[in-house]
Design an enzyme around this catalytic site. Structure first.
Site, short mmCIF file in Angstrom:
data_model
loop_
_atom_site.label_atom_id
_atom_site.label_comp_id
_atom_site.label_asym_id
_atom_site.label_seq_id
_atom_site.Cartn_x
_atom_site.Cartn_y
_atom_site.Cartn_z
N GLN A 113 17.01 -33.35 -9.85
CA GLN A 113 17.41 -33.30 -8.45
C GLN A 113 18.82 -32.76 -8.26
OE1 GLN A 113 15.31 -33.81 -6.02
NE2 GLN A 113 13.65 -34.73 -7.20
N LYS A 173 11.91 -27.04 -8.66
CA LYS A 173 12.76 -27.68 -7.65
C LYS A 173 13.99 -26.82 -7.35
CE LYS A 173 11.50 -32.27 -9.37
NZ LYS A 173 10.49 -32.87 -8.50
N1 7TS Z 1 13.19 -36.64 -12.82
C1 7TS Z 1 13.48 -36.67 -11.51
C2 7TS Z 1 14.77 -37.26 -11.05
C3 7TS Z 1 12.57 -36.14 -10.60
O1 7TS Z 1 12.87 -36.18 -9.30
C4 7TS Z 1 11.34 -35.59 -11.06
C5 7TS Z 1 10.29 -35.10 -10.11
C6 7TS Z 1 11.13 -35.55 -12.44
C7 7TS Z 1 12.06 -36.10 -13.28
C8 7TS Z 1 9.91 -34.92 -13.03
O2 7TS Z 1 9.97 -33.53 -12.85
P1 7TS Z 1 8.75 -32.61 -13.27
O3 7TS Z 1 9.10 -31.27 -12.71
O4 7TS Z 1 8.68 -32.62 -14.76
O5 7TS Z 1 7.52 -33.20 -12.65
N2 7TS Z 1 10.33 -35.74 -8.85
C9 7TS Z 1 9.37 -35.65 -7.89
C10 7TS Z 1 9.49 -36.27 -6.64
O6 7TS Z 1 10.47 -36.91 -6.27
N3 7TS Z 1 8.40 -36.03 -5.93
O7 7TS Z 1 7.55 -35.30 -6.68
C11 7TS Z 1 8.16 -35.05 -7.91
#
Ligand code: 7TS
Length: 408
Positions: A205, A228
């Site tokens: 984030q 993101k």
């Molecule tokens: N860590 C944090 C702080 C996140 O917000 C997310 C995904 C992940 C790890 C995992 O990321 P990924 O790209 O490997 O899935 N957060 C969210 C959310 O807040 N809503 O959907 C995904």
């Protein structure tokens, strides 16, 4: 440098924002889940598959050389964006989740044993809990959790108490996806290092929303997801200090990660290839490079300032709604507005908002222990990006009024 962004012009770069949902203009406020893609990122994917598609690091032919150059060029862009010292410290992975699992399965397996401790916080995403639990189970190690206060701020004095001779790793979120809290990571890292403990930052984030410089911070690992950061899905980054990555065993075995293979012995490749077994997400990495270019062009400082101003506007607007309670009121906070409403399940809020064209996320946001801390099952969460406007917030507020109407 001007401090404001030309948001009308920026919005033109994002074709999806012109869409209508249920006959209403889309108001996209689910950026913490995934962000939308500018045309430059979409074009980069199309251009790669139209003109360059070939495997990397393998061919002498022209397309393969071009693909390799572009793929490695993207690595250099990411290195520069997060202020890493060397390109080989940038490992392309599928996303934050895979990056954390990589560190758990390699660094963790090698360095963590029975009775050792790993410290996380109470506001971690499941991606920064479960890989460590799996490791702890395998090794007989212990997961320790730093508590938070009612505003959603980390209790640094409790963290200090947890740090000790058994601590082998601190793995902490930089910016909470459910609350928006920005953690005091410089202090967190300095405190861990004073105990000789390395720190992994979950930058999923933070990297898209505030300046993150790994050398200034001194973190040992940083992970984040391309999707993101206005890039494609299926590509992400693990940064690690070269000396740590050098000492770690490989994650997956296969092509690309070897120097030579016989049935008796395999010699592993150098960084970063050692950790990139198999054909990587070439198009994804190149398009992530395009996303980094886009964000750099806007300026991450300006993005942060703009989104902060929007958060303050949104906080004021939501605070005026008496039926609503904001969850996550940290002094240091980024563009996340999580809330609950008396007598209304967040899922119903999300459904009614959708009929008004407003996209938010509802649920536990993969932070169940955090929901438990606040004794709520779920929240409704609006999360901001630089293409959002005050008008978007106004539409959100009107849509919440509609929820109140329906449930009154
Ligand atoms: N860590 C944090 C702080 C996140 O917000 C997310 C995904 C992940 C790890 C995992 O990321 P990924 O790209 O490997 O899935 N957060 C969210 C959310 O807040 N809503 O959907 C995904």
């Amino acid at each position: 440098m001007t401090t404001t962004l030309d948001v009308a012009k920026i919005r033109d770069d994002f074709p999806i924002l012109k869409q209508f949902v249920h006959g209403k203009p889309l108001v996209y406020l689910d950026n913490a889940a995934t962000s939308q893609k500018p045309q430059a990122v979409i074009d980069s994917l199309v251009q790669y598959y139209t003109t360059t598609n070939a495997n990397v690091h393998r061919g002498v032919h022209t397309l393969s050389q071009q693909a390799t150059e572009d793929y490695e060029g993207a690595r250099a862009k990411v290195r520069q964006f997060i202020g890493a010292a060397e390109d080989r410290e940038i490992i392309f992975v599928r996303g934050t989740t895979e990056g954390i699992n990589l560190v758990a399965q390699t660094y963790g397996r090698r360095n963590i044993g029975p009775g050792d401790e790993i410290i996380v916080s109470n506001m971690e995403h499941h991606s920064n809990i479960v890989p460590w639990q799996m490791l702890c189970e395998e090794k007989g190690a212990l997961l320790r959790v730093v508590p938070i206060n009612d505003d959603g701020e980390l209790l640094l004095d409790e963290y200090e108490k947890l740090l000790g001779p058994r601590t082998k790793l601190v793995s902490m979120v930089h910016q909470s996806n459910s609350l928006g809290t920005i953690l005091p990571v410089a202090q967190i890292i300095a405190m861990a290092h004073s105990h000789g403990v390395p720190v992994l930052l979950d930058g999923a984030q933070s990297v898209p929303h505030l300046p993150v410089n790994v050398q200034q911070l001194g973190c040992d690992f940083l992970v984040f997801s391309g999707h993101k950061l206005y890039g494609p899905t299926g590509i992400g980054v693990l940064y690690g200090k070269a000396e740590l990555l050098e000492a770690m065993p490989p994650f997956q075995g296969g092509g690309e990660m070897i120097k030579s293979v016989t049935f008796e012995k395999t010699i592993y490749n150098d960084l970063p290839n050692k950790f990139e077994a198999g054909t990587p997400n070439i198009a994804g990495a190149i398009a992530l490079g395009a996303a980094v270019d886009y964000v750099t062009e806007l300026g991450i400082d300006r993005i942060q300032a703009y989104e902060h101003e929007l958060l303050e506007y949104g906080t004021r607007a939501l605070s005026d709604i008496s039926a609503l309670r904001i969850i996550g009121t940290a002094a240091e906070k980024a563009g996340v507005l999580s809330f609950v409403m008396d007598g209304v399940h967040p899922h119903d809020i999300g459904t009614i908002l959708d009929t008004e064209g407003v996209a938010i996320r509802t649920g536990h946001h993969c932070t169940q222990p955090l929901m438990e801390r606040f004794q709520i099952p779920a929240t409704a969460r609006a999360s901001l990006a630089f293409y959002n406007t005050r008008e978007d917030i106004d539409v959100l507020v009107k849509a919440i009024d509609r929820v109140i109407e329906v449930f009154s």
